[in-house]
Design a protein around this motif. Structure first.
Motif, mmCIF file in Angstrom:
data_model
loop_
_atom_site.group_PDB
_atom_site.id
_atom_site.type_symbol
_atom_site.label_atom_id
_atom_site.label_comp_id
_atom_site.label_asym_id
_atom_site.label_seq_id
_atom_site.Cartn_x
_atom_site.Cartn_y
_atom_site.Cartn_z
ATOM 1 N N TRP A 237 0.813 -1.220 0.000
ATOM 2 C CA TRP A 237 0.000 0.000 0.000
ATOM 3 C C TRP A 237 0.843 1.264 0.000
ATOM 4 C CZ3 TRP A 237 -4.166 -1.521 4.233
ATOM 5 C CH2 TRP A 237 -4.917 -2.610 3.742
ATOM 6 N N CYS A 238 2.121 1.140 0.369
ATOM 7 C CA CYS A 238 3.021 2.296 0.404
ATOM 8 C C CYS A 238 3.902 2.407 -0.839
ATOM 9 C CB CYS A 238 3.926 2.222 1.626
ATOM 10 S SG CYS A 238 3.086 2.448 3.195
ATOM 11 N N GLU A 239 3.686 1.522 -1.817
ATOM 12 C CA GLU A 239 4.584 1.473 -2.969
ATOM 13 C C GLU A 239 4.684 2.813 -3.696
ATOM 14 O OE1 GLU A 239 3.276 -1.735 -5.395
ATOM 15 O OE2 GLU A 239 4.445 -3.245 -4.309
ATOM 16 N N ALA A 240 3.550 3.490 -3.882
ATOM 17 C CA ALA A 240 3.580 4.757 -4.624
ATOM 18 C C ALA A 240 4.415 5.794 -3.886
ATOM 19 C CB ALA A 240 2.151 5.273 -4.834
ATOM 20 N N TYR A 241 4.281 5.816 -2.573
ATOM 21 C CA TYR A 241 5.033 6.787 -1.762
ATOM 22 C C TYR A 241 6.522 6.469 -1.769
ATOM 23 C CZ TYR A 241 6.330 9.615 2.335
ATOM 24 O OH TYR A 241 6.927 10.517 3.170
ATOM 25 N N THR A 242 6.875 5.215 -1.540
ATOM 26 C CA THR A 242 8.289 4.850 -1.469
ATOM 27 C C THR A 242 8.971 4.988 -2.830
ATOM 28 O OG1 THR A 242 7.648 2.524 -1.735
ATOM 29 C CG2 THR A 242 8.016 3.310 0.493
ATOM 30 N N PHE B 84 3.515 13.756 4.393
ATOM 31 C CA PHE B 84 4.802 13.794 3.712
ATOM 32 C C PHE B 84 5.826 14.284 4.714
ATOM 33 C CE2 PHE B 84 7.959 16.308 1.269
ATOM 34 C CZ PHE B 84 8.471 15.303 0.474
ATOM 35 N N GLN B 85 6.867 13.494 4.952
ATOM 36 C CA GLN B 85 7.826 13.853 5.984
ATOM 37 C C GLN B 85 9.244 13.546 5.530
ATOM 38 O OE1 GLN B 85 5.998 11.266 8.917
ATOM 39 N NE2 GLN B 85 7.763 9.900 8.878
ATOM 40 N N GLY B 86 10.187 14.311 6.089
ATOM 41 C CA GLY B 86 11.582 14.108 5.740
ATOM 42 C C GLY B 86 12.398 15.304 6.176
ATOM 43 N N THR B 87 13.518 15.541 5.515
ATOM 44 C CA THR B 87 14.331 16.722 5.755
ATOM 45 C C THR B 87 13.973 17.760 4.695
ATOM 46 O OG1 THR B 87 16.164 16.120 4.303
ATOM 47 C CG2 THR B 87 16.173 15.193 6.545
ATOM 48 N N PRO B 88 14.405 19.012 4.863
ATOM 49 C CA PRO B 88 14.106 20.014 3.833
ATOM 50 C C PRO B 88 14.576 19.612 2.437
ATOM 51 C CG PRO B 88 14.852 21.091 5.823
ATOM 52 C CD PRO B 88 15.033 19.623 6.059
ATOM 53 N N ALA B 89 15.647 18.827 2.356
ATOM 54 C CA ALA B 89 16.139 18.396 1.043
ATOM 55 C C ALA B 89 15.110 17.554 0.301
ATOM 56 C CB ALA B 89 17.443 17.618 1.211
ATOM 57 N N ASP B 90 14.195 16.934 1.047
ATOM 58 C CA ASP B 90 13.155 16.117 0.416
ATOM 59 C C ASP B 90 12.053 16.947 -0.213
ATOM 60 O OD1 ASP B 90 14.159 13.470 1.056
ATOM 61 O OD2 ASP B 90 13.685 13.932 3.136
ATOM 62 N N PRO C 155 6.231 17.342 -5.254
ATOM 63 C CA PRO C 155 5.299 17.248 -6.393
ATOM 64 C C PRO C 155 5.035 15.815 -6.842
ATOM 65 C CG PRO C 155 6.856 19.048 -6.728
ATOM 66 C CD PRO C 155 7.348 18.267 -5.539
ATOM 67 N N ALA C 156 6.079 14.975 -6.850
ATOM 68 C CA ALA C 156 5.896 13.581 -7.283
ATOM 69 C C ALA C 156 5.025 12.812 -6.305
ATOM 70 C CB ALA C 156 7.250 12.904 -7.438
ATOM 71 N N VAL C 157 5.226 13.048 -5.007
ATOM 72 C CA VAL C 157 4.426 12.363 -3.995
ATOM 73 C C VAL C 157 2.982 12.850 -4.048
ATOM 74 C CG1 VAL C 157 4.104 11.991 -1.528
ATOM 75 C CG2 VAL C 157 6.393 11.990 -2.492
ATOM 76 N N ALA C 158 2.793 14.156 -4.154
ATOM 77 C CA ALA C 158 1.441 14.719 -4.164
ATOM 78 C C ALA C 158 0.654 14.295 -5.393
ATOM 79 C CB ALA C 158 1.515 16.240 -4.094
ATOM 80 N N ALA C 159 1.362 13.863 -6.454
ATOM 81 C CA ALA C 159 0.671 13.404 -7.658
ATOM 82 C C ALA C 159 0.004 12.043 -7.459
ATOM 83 C CB ALA C 159 1.656 13.337 -8.824
ATOM 84 N N VAL C 160 0.487 11.273 -6.465
ATOM 85 C CA VAL C 160 -0.050 9.928 -6.269
ATOM 86 C C VAL C 160 -0.662 9.728 -4.885
ATOM 87 C CG1 VAL C 160 1.427 8.815 -7.973
ATOM 88 C CG2 VAL C 160 2.264 9.109 -5.627
#
Length: 324
Positions: free
Chosen positions: A69-74, A94-100, A105-110
């Motif tokens: 279920w997390c494939e699109a995110y990973t 959506f979480q991570g460091t500022p570099a992420d 945009p790619a994550v928000a698309a899916v």
């Protein structure tokens, strides 16, 4: 993003087509549909124990299929996601460091992202980040919460002014590259302030500030939807705090919460008195001053008449005793 109709319709569709989806285990498809419904039910449940029980059932369903279920995110982030990243049946955090930020945009698309948390706490020196792709992403309009721990170069200058941050409800900012006043002023002058309900400012590291430096934007801007303001470890000064208390009271905003600040006894009394005539529902002040003799003739456990929710805490004497 707040409408569950499409989510529930998708759950129904999964149940109806579970046996017809090529390459999918019908048991997994039915579990996915049940997971969506349970998370939405939990979101609508008021009691903590009942809600926790529903969420536990949902996660138990997800365990065998979580990685799938997390494939699109990973695939978009090269990062694993914790189960807490799901919101009402779908990945919403959506979480991570500022570099992420460049991956947003790619994550928000899916994924229907509504919660963004970027943390630079362990980065030294603070990197300069290109927030341009994230700031230009229309999907930012779906984001309701932005938690930025340790402001890095580019956040105040590029991300906060984004024309798409129009639906943000909660903004949390902590110490870093820009002074707190600059961050507040930038937020107040752009669309991010339009729908903002909660603003948190935490300058956890020692910062050289003159009283109220730059924080005047908390008063000079409209902040039309703001209900709650939380400020920690920023030197405000008696005058600004009193003005904020009076402003929140006059507008009937929900709460003003200020922690780890230095106040005079007169400043503390003035802030409380400024808040009382209006409709402020909650006032919290955590300060370094003698509160025993400041309110109600030296009784720290008695709220002033007319207060609706008052929490005062501070140090007195040699600082070893805490008065609430």
């Amino acid at each position: 993003p707040g409408d569950d109709t499409a989510r529930l319709a998708y759950a129904d569709w999964l149940d109806e087509h579970a046996n017809a989806l090529t390459g999918r285990d019908p048991a997994e498809v039915h579990a996915r549909a049940a997971f969506i419904r349970l998370q939405i039910e939990a979101e609508r449940t008021a009691g903590w124990s009942q809600r926790n029980a529903i969420e536990t059932r949902a996660y138990e369903l997800a365990v065998p299929y979580f990685l799938r279920w997390c494939e699109a995110y990973t695939s978009a982030t090269d990062r694993m996601l914790s189960p807490s990243g799901f919101r009402r049946g779908f990945i919403g955090r959506f979480q991570g460091t500022p570099a992420d930020a460049v991956r947003f945009p790619a994550v928000a698309a899916v994924c229907p992202i509504q919660d963004v948390a970027l943390d630079a706490t362990n980065l030294s020196p603070l990197p300069s980040i290109d927030f341009g792709p994230m700031a230009a992403c229309p999907a930012l309009a779906r984001v309701r919460r932005l938690d930025f721990r340790v402001i890095v170069p580019g956040f105040v200058e590029t991300l906060l002014p984004s024309p798409y941050l129009t639906g943000l409800r909660t903004l949390r900012m902590s110490w870093g590259h820009a002074p707190p006043g600059d961050a507040v002023a930038a937020a107040s002058a752009h669309p991010v302030a339009t729908a903002l309900r909660e603003l948190w400012i935490d300058w956890a590291r020692e910062t050289a500030l003159t009283p109220g430096q730059g924080l005047g934007a908390l008063l000079s801007a409209e902040w039309p939807a703001l209900e709650t303001l939380c400020v920690a470890r920023c030197e405000m000064g008696d005058q600004l705090l009193r003005a904020l208390a009076a402003d929140f009271s006059a507008r009937g905003r929900h709460g003003l919460h200020v922690y780890d600040i230095r106040l005079t006894a007169a400043g503390l009394r003035a802030a409380v008195e400024a808040a009382l005539p209006g409709q402020i529902r909650s006032l919290s002040l955590g300060c370094s001053t003698d509160v025993r003799s400041t309110l109600r003739g030296g009784d720290p456990h008695t709220s002033p008449p007319g207060s609706r929710g008052l929490w005062i805490e501070g140090y007195y004497g040699d600082g070893d005793a805490l008065v609430n």
